[in-house]
Design an enzyme around this catalytic site. Sequence first.
Site, PDB file in Angstrom:
ATOM      1  CB  CYS A 112      -0.939   0.007   1.196  1.00 23.04           C
ATOM      2  SG  CYS A 112      -2.037  -1.407   1.215  1.00 23.04           S
ATOM      3  CG  HIS A 235      -3.030   3.571   2.261  1.00 21.23           C
ATOM      4  ND1 HIS A 235      -3.704   3.199   1.128  1.00 21.23           N
ATOM      5  CD2 HIS A 235      -3.006   2.473   3.068  1.00 21.23           C
ATOM      6  CE1 HIS A 235      -4.062   1.928   1.227  1.00 21.23           C
ATOM      7  NE2 HIS A 235      -3.651   1.471   2.394  1.00 21.23           N
ATOM      8  CG  ASN A 265      -6.694  -0.648   1.802  1.00 20.77           C
ATOM      9  OD1 ASN A 265      -6.060  -0.240   0.821  1.00 20.77           O
ATOM     10  ND2 ASN A 265      -6.106  -1.123   2.889  1.00 20.77           N
TER      11      ASN A 265
HETATM   12  C1  LIG Z   1      -9.457  -4.998  10.787  1.00 23.01           C
HETATM   13  C2  LIG Z   1      -9.963  -3.948  11.746  1.00 23.01           C
HETATM   14  C3  LIG Z   1     -11.015  -3.084  11.080  1.00 23.01           C
HETATM   15  C4  LIG Z   1     -10.627  -4.672  12.936  1.00 23.01           C
HETATM   16  O1  LIG Z   1     -11.109  -3.714  13.819  1.00 23.01           O
HETATM   17  P1  LIG Z   1     -10.889  -3.923  15.384  1.00 23.01           P
HETATM   18  O2  LIG Z   1     -11.603  -2.829  16.075  1.00 23.01           O
HETATM   19  O3  LIG Z   1      -9.413  -4.051  15.612  1.00 23.01           O
HETATM   20  O4  LIG Z   1     -11.609  -5.266  15.624  1.00 23.01           O
HETATM   21  P2  LIG Z   1     -11.044  -6.515  16.423  1.00 23.01           P
HETATM   22  O5  LIG Z   1      -9.823  -7.042  15.814  1.00 23.01           O
HETATM   23  O6  LIG Z   1     -11.006  -6.084  17.850  1.00 23.01           O
HETATM   24  O7  LIG Z   1     -12.204  -7.573  16.195  1.00 23.01           O
HETATM   25  C5  LIG Z   1     -13.409  -7.487  16.909  1.00 23.01           C
HETATM   26  C6  LIG Z   1     -14.299  -8.641  16.550  1.00 23.01           C
HETATM   27  O8  LIG Z   1     -14.940  -8.388  15.290  1.00 23.01           O
HETATM   28  C7  LIG Z   1     -14.907  -9.570  14.499  1.00 23.01           C
HETATM   29  N1  LIG Z   1     -14.902  -9.217  13.109  1.00 23.01           N
HETATM   30  C8  LIG Z   1     -13.837  -9.076  12.276  1.00 23.01           C
HETATM   31  N2  LIG Z   1     -14.260  -8.741  11.049  1.00 23.01           N
HETATM   32  C9  LIG Z   1     -15.601  -8.644  11.120  1.00 23.01           C
HETATM   33  C10 LIG Z   1     -16.581  -8.309  10.172  1.00 23.01           C
HETATM   34  N3  LIG Z   1     -16.283  -8.001   8.904  1.00 23.01           N
HETATM   35  N4  LIG Z   1     -17.858  -8.285  10.576  1.00 23.01           N
HETATM   36  C11 LIG Z   1     -18.202  -8.593  11.831  1.00 23.01           C
HETATM   37  N5  LIG Z   1     -17.306  -8.916  12.771  1.00 23.01           N
HETATM   38  C12 LIG Z   1     -16.010  -8.933  12.411  1.00 23.01           C
HETATM   39  C13 LIG Z   1     -13.652 -10.272  14.924  1.00 23.01           C
HETATM   40  O9  LIG Z   1     -13.770 -11.648  14.648  1.00 23.01           O
HETATM   41  C14 LIG Z   1     -13.608  -9.992  16.413  1.00 23.01           C
HETATM   42  O10 LIG Z   1     -14.443 -10.930  17.049  1.00 23.01           O
HETATM   43  P3  LIG Z   1     -13.960 -11.666  18.378  1.00 23.01           P
HETATM   44  O11 LIG Z   1     -13.677 -10.570  19.355  1.00 23.01           O
HETATM   45  O12 LIG Z   1     -15.124 -12.512  18.724  1.00 23.01           O
HETATM   46  O13 LIG Z   1     -12.729 -12.418  17.986  1.00 23.01           O
HETATM   47  C15 LIG Z   1      -8.814  -3.058  12.284  1.00 23.01           C
HETATM   48  O14 LIG Z   1      -7.987  -3.817  13.105  1.00 23.01           O
HETATM   49  C16 LIG Z   1      -8.004  -2.464  11.169  1.00 23.01           C
HETATM   50  O15 LIG Z   1      -8.478  -1.672  10.404  1.00 23.01           O
HETATM   51  N6  LIG Z   1      -6.693  -2.812  11.094  1.00 23.01           N
HETATM   52  C17 LIG Z   1      -5.824  -2.300  10.057  1.00 23.01           C
HETATM   53  C18 LIG Z   1      -6.099  -3.049   8.789  1.00 23.01           C
HETATM   54  C19 LIG Z   1      -5.486  -2.387   7.589  1.00 23.01           C
HETATM   55  O16 LIG Z   1      -5.467  -1.197   7.458  1.00 23.01           O
HETATM   56  N7  LIG Z   1      -4.997  -3.218   6.664  1.00 23.01           N
HETATM   57  C20 LIG Z   1      -4.494  -2.779   5.427  1.00 23.01           C
HETATM   58  C21 LIG Z   1      -3.149  -2.166   5.567  1.00 23.01           C
HETATM   59  S1  LIG Z   1      -2.638  -1.417   4.095  1.00 23.01           S
END
Ligand SMILES: CC(C)(COP(=O)(O)OP(=O)(O)OC[C@H]1O[C@@H](n2cnc3c(N)ncnc32)[C@H](O)[C@@H]1OP(=O)(O)O)[C@@H](O)C(=O)NCCC(=O)NCCS
Length: 310
Positions: A112, A235, A265
């Site tokens: 990215c 980004h 993204n």
């Molecule tokens: C992925 C992301 C949105 C998750 O958000 P978060 O607030 O950290 O959420 P968590 O990891 O605490 O997950 C919370 C729960 O939601 C669940 N969950 C994950 N994706 C889900 C979805 N699409 N729908 C519903 N629930 C979801 C998980 O399984 C987790 O459940 P659990 O607690 O029972 O295990 C966040 O971590 C993020 O944006 N990270 C950076 C990712 C990124 O930018 N990647 C690209 C880089 S270029």
Amino acid sequence: MNAGIIGIGRYLPEKVVTNLDLEKMMDTSDEWIRTRTGIEERRIAADDIDTSDMAYFAAVKALENARISAAELDLILVATVTPDRPFPSVACMLQERLGATKAAALDISAACAGFMYGMVTAKQFIESGTYRYILVIGAEKLSKIVNWEDRNTAVLFGDGAGAVVMGPVSEGRGIVSFELGADGTGGKHLYQDEYVVMNGREVFKFAVRQMGESCIHVLEKAGLSKQDVDFLVPHQANIRIVEAARQRLELPEDKMSATVRKYGNTSAASIPISIVEELEAGKIKDDDLIIMVGFGGGLTWGAIALRWGR
Ligand SMILES: CC(C)(COP(=O)(O)OP(=O)(O)OC[C@H]1O[C@@H](n2cnc3c(N)ncnc32)[C@H](O)[C@@H]1OP(=O)(O)O)[C@@H](O)C(=O)NCCC(=O)NCCS
């Protein structure tokens, strides 16, 4: 000689996939996706459109906008993690399709942050006087490497392409400072096996820290302060990550691009796609100081401070 952007274009697939569409495909909800990521919908390319097609459509627009012909290009750099195939590169495919007969061509793999790496590479060739016109593209068909049964990743990504023609610009305009970086020890948090694999929480922590730091670093390198920034183009990974960068720069909401809502993204394509959006909305004007900042798998990051205009 200062290197800057002299033309820009983008391509977004027509097909819109909303969060409600995803609710029908996997165990997720519109509410979860909106509150955790800010994403409302994303574009997904048709089966017969690959990364090189999207890159080509964006490149044609950028060349028109720059008012130069493909035959004048000296180099084509395509930032992508979703090339049509490992080789020939997307850049070489474009070299033929555009008729950029004298251009050298290669793809850049910095996930990215790839578009930042591409622009900084182009700057070196232009400012050294080696090359005059360089096409830099971010193009991704992430839908082909996403596991559509994995709700942790599938809801985040979209397809698209953005292209800029870089060349010499007037004094005072163009790239004023940059920072590139990498931390291979974090490679385990975001990678592709067959599909994208991600440790969301680790990537989130890294992104919030690194985006803010890199913005401050490019300002320091340019001898500028937060108050000098006119517009921020981060980004587009997640609304909470880009909001953290905006707050670090103490910018009001309307001074940052947040196209993640509409396009998700799009990896290396997200920064140029967003610049086109903001130019069309009249939010970026000549002589504005814009900060672009990206991060991604590798881990990689990059930021550029640029004074807009030819
Ligand atoms: C992925 C992301 C949105 C998750 O958000 P978060 O607030 O950290 O959420 P968590 O990891 O605490 O997950 C919370 C729960 O939601 C669940 N969950 C994950 N994706 C889900 C979805 N699409 N729908 C519903 N629930 C979801 C998980 O399984 C987790 O459940 P659990 O607690 O029972 O295990 C966040 O971590 C993020 O944006 N990270 C950076 C990712 C990124 O930018 N990647 C690209 C880089 S270029």
